[in-house]
Design an enzyme around this catalytic site. Structure first.
Site, PDB file in Angstrom:
ATOM      1  CB  SER A   1     -11.264  -6.552   6.559  1.00 14.12           C
ATOM      2  OG  SER A   1     -10.831  -6.098   5.154  1.00 14.12           O
TER       3      SER A   1
ATOM      4  CB  CYS B   1      -2.065   1.012   4.807  1.00 12.79           C
ATOM      5  SG  CYS B   1      -2.622  -0.757   5.127  1.00 12.79           S
ATOM      6  CG  ASP B   2      -7.295  -0.548   5.576  1.00 15.20           C
ATOM      7  OD1 ASP B   2      -6.966  -0.412   4.349  1.00 15.20           O
ATOM      8  OD2 ASP B   2      -7.865  -1.726   6.040  1.00 15.20           O
ATOM      9  CE  LYS B   3      -7.655   0.415  10.919  1.00 20.12           C
ATOM     10  NZ  LYS B   3      -7.485  -0.710   9.680  1.00 20.12           N
TER      11      LYS B   3
ATOM     12  CD  GLU C   1      -9.553  -4.485   9.625  1.00 18.21           C
ATOM     13  OE1 GLU C   1      -9.953  -3.196   9.472  1.00 18.21           O
ATOM     14  OE2 GLU C   1      -8.844  -5.289   8.888  1.00 18.21           O
TER      15      GLU C   1
ATOM     16  CB  CYS D   1      -7.123  -3.865  -0.524  1.00 20.66           C
ATOM     17  SG  CYS D   1      -5.625  -4.588   0.809  1.00 20.66           S
TER      18      CYS D   1
ATOM     19  CB  CYS E   1      -1.015  -0.099   1.208  1.00 18.50           C
ATOM     20  SG  CYS E   1      -1.827  -1.493   1.390  1.00 18.50           S
TER      21      CYS E   1
END
Length: 561
Positions: free
Chosen positions: A473, A124-126, A447, A196, A51
């Site tokens: 997720s 990335c996600d966070k 998650e 992702c 990512c």
């Protein structure tokens, strides 16, 4: 001489600050630079995840953009955690805490170094909510830049992604694919840099950031490895100077209406359940009165239009090809779903930006029409009941089951639950419960993608319900309910659930309940003792400071009510 655009770096003026300037000269600043605004470029670059692997190059382009606008760029880094790599391991406990660490570290540098503006780059996600929280708390003119989505992988002419691998584990356990087939999926799912690829958490939050107006139009759907993405970051660097000149601050952009726009876009795109958690946290930092009930209010009005993974056919790169998030926002605005008067980092309103945006391409299939939506209302719903008095979150897109009642199969760890599935001890109709994995209990609210994906891979995605006070997720789909609050660690009712208790999930009524009387719940509560909190390090500090998920799982709630 033009207007002095320095907000905070004026602190370095005068003879008393000669030592401060001496150190800045050592990193390349000149006499002329001290007259210019200093702009931080916060990068979440790291080699620990695809990512973020390309973000160093993007940070240098942002630096170029800042310099081109006649301001002084100063690049610094912060951490990242890969959800995909930590998934299913103890490492996942660090994922959500990393959001707040990212936010705190960026705010710390901006404050300590007296920076006048900020370009924050996350992938990335966070990273994304972490950067947005930092922008809100730091308070200086800022632009967020998303690192971009990964391209899809391909096996035998079929597009795949990281969730294909997680679900492949379940298929392998069920005997549907062999070792070689699983390895083929593993080795081809992630072809390069980028987050992702479906409408998972990173792409969801990037889209939300664009809808909030805190990132440049079009930037959320531009792929990681594209010329457009390179243009995004350079343009962001240039945009900061304009924000300084116009006196536009994050508080002018991050308003209640802006958050309503973000929720609307998330619902239309079929975004991740994590958006609820993160938008609550960002709104807390922005001091905007947003509650978990606002999501249900908007959900009832906004149709789910995007046929994107995990419940659909397409990925973010496909959306980019047909017009991107701006084209979706244009469609929503034209049909009265967005507040067009919200200010953005362009210095223009949402409506003004969208007037210049292209419409969706003709005959595209990624975004469905209003008269034939994927779902007539939004896919993210908040459930309440005697099992979750302050709210739980479900994603119901693609789920045919509207009501499920079954016996609770109760586990206090993800590992135990996973093993029970693999050992074929979980049967159709069961309600699989994983508790003591909330913000405090996990700690870190991990998650449950591994568990949910194994269920889907084994063909049990809609016949077994999965409940948890942890998270899911953005890649999760199936009959799942997360964010159950209060969490078990805090003495929420989920702590008193026992093996075999009948549990009902009703998405139409937005209810989640256990068939246990109030008297019996109180009796069980009287015998219950809270497990000891994690004692040391990052997770210990987090467990002792974090709020419940229905308030965004923030760590600085302090005395605010």
């Amino acid at each position: 001489m033009g207007k002095d655009l320095r907000i905070k770096s004026k602190a370095f003026d005068g003879t008393m600050r000669a030592p401060n300037r001496a150190m800045l000269r050592a990193v390349g600043l000149t006499d002329e630079d001290f007259k210019k605004p200093m702009i931080g470029v916060a990068s979440t670059w790291a080699e620990v995840t695809p990512c973020n692997i390309h973000l160093n190059d993007l940070a240098l382009l942002a630096k170029k953009g800042v310099r081109h606008s006649d301001a002084v760029p100063l690049v610094f880094n912060t951490i990242t955690v890969s959800d995909g790599i930590s998934m299913g391991t103890q490492g996942m406990n660090y994922s959500l805490p990393s959001r707040d660490l990212i936010a705190d570290s960026i705010e710390t540098v901006v404050g300590a170094e007296n920076l006048d503006g900020l370009v924050a780059i996350g992938a990335c996600d966070k990273n994304i909510p972490g950067c947005l929280i930092a922008i809100a708390n730091a308070g200086v003119p800022s632009v967020f830049v998303y690192g971009g989505t990964i391209a899809p992988g391909n096996v035998d002419g079929k597009d795949i992604d990281i969730v294909s691998v997680f679900e492949g584990v379940g298929q392998h356990n069920a005997g549907a694919i062999d070792d070689n087939q699983l390895r083929k999926v593993e080795c081809n799912a992630c072809p390069g840099a980028g987050a992702c690829g479906g409408m998972y958490t990173a792409n969801t939050m990037a889209s939300a950031a664009e809808a909030l107006g805190i990132s440049l139009p079009g930037s959320s759907s531009n792929p990681a490895e594209s010329e457009e993405k390179q243009g995004d970051v350079e343009a962001a660097g240039e945009a900061i100077k304009d924000l300084l000149e116009k006196g536009i601050y994050p508080k002018d952009i991050l308003t209640k209406k802006a958050f309503e726009n973000a929720i609307t876009v998330v619902m239309a795109l079929g975004g991740s359940t994590n958006a609820i958690l993160h938008l609550l946290a960002v709104s807390h930092a922005a001091e905007v009165d947003l509650t978990i009930d606002d999501f249900n209010r908007i959900q009832k009005k906004v149709p789910h239009l995007a046929d994107l993974k995990p419940s659909g056919r397409f990925v973010m790169q496909d959306l980019h090809r047909v017009g991107g998030v701006q084209a979706v926002m244009k469609l929503l605005h034209e049909n009265g779903y967005l507040h067009g008067d919200c200010l953005t980092v362009t210095g223009k309103t949402i409506a003004e930006n969208l007037a210049e945006a292209p419409a969706l391409k003709e005959n595209q299939q990624v975004i469905m029409p209003f008269d034939n939506p994927k779902r007539e209302d939004g896919p993210l719903i908040v459930l309440k009941g005697n099992l979750s008095p302050t709210g739980a979150v479900a994603k119901v897109s693609g789920v045919k089951v509207k009501r499920h009642t079954g016996p609770a199969r109760v586990f206090n760890t993800e590992k135990e639950a996973t093993q029970a599935i693999l050992d074929n001890k979980i049967k159709e109709g069961d309600v699989l419960v994983i508790r003591y994995v909330g913000p405090k209990g996990g700690p870190g609210m991990p998650e449950m993608l591994s568990v949910s994906s194994i269920l889907v891979g084994k063909g049990m995605g809609e016949s077994v319900a999965l409940l948890t006070d942890g998270r899911f997720s953005g890649g999760t789909h199936g009959l799942v309910v997360g964010h159950i609050s209060p969490e078990a660690q805090d003495g929420g009712p989920i702590a008193f659930l026992q093996e075999g208790d009948m549990v009902t999930i009703d998405s139409n009524k937005r209810e989640i309940s256990m068939d246990v009387s109030e008297d019996e719940i109180k009796l069980r509560q009287g015998k219950w003792e809270a497990p000891e909190l994690h004692k040391k390090g990052v997770l210990g500090k987090y467990a002792h400071n974090v709020t419940c998920s229905s308030k965004g799982a923030v760590t600085d709630y302090l005395n605010r009510e």
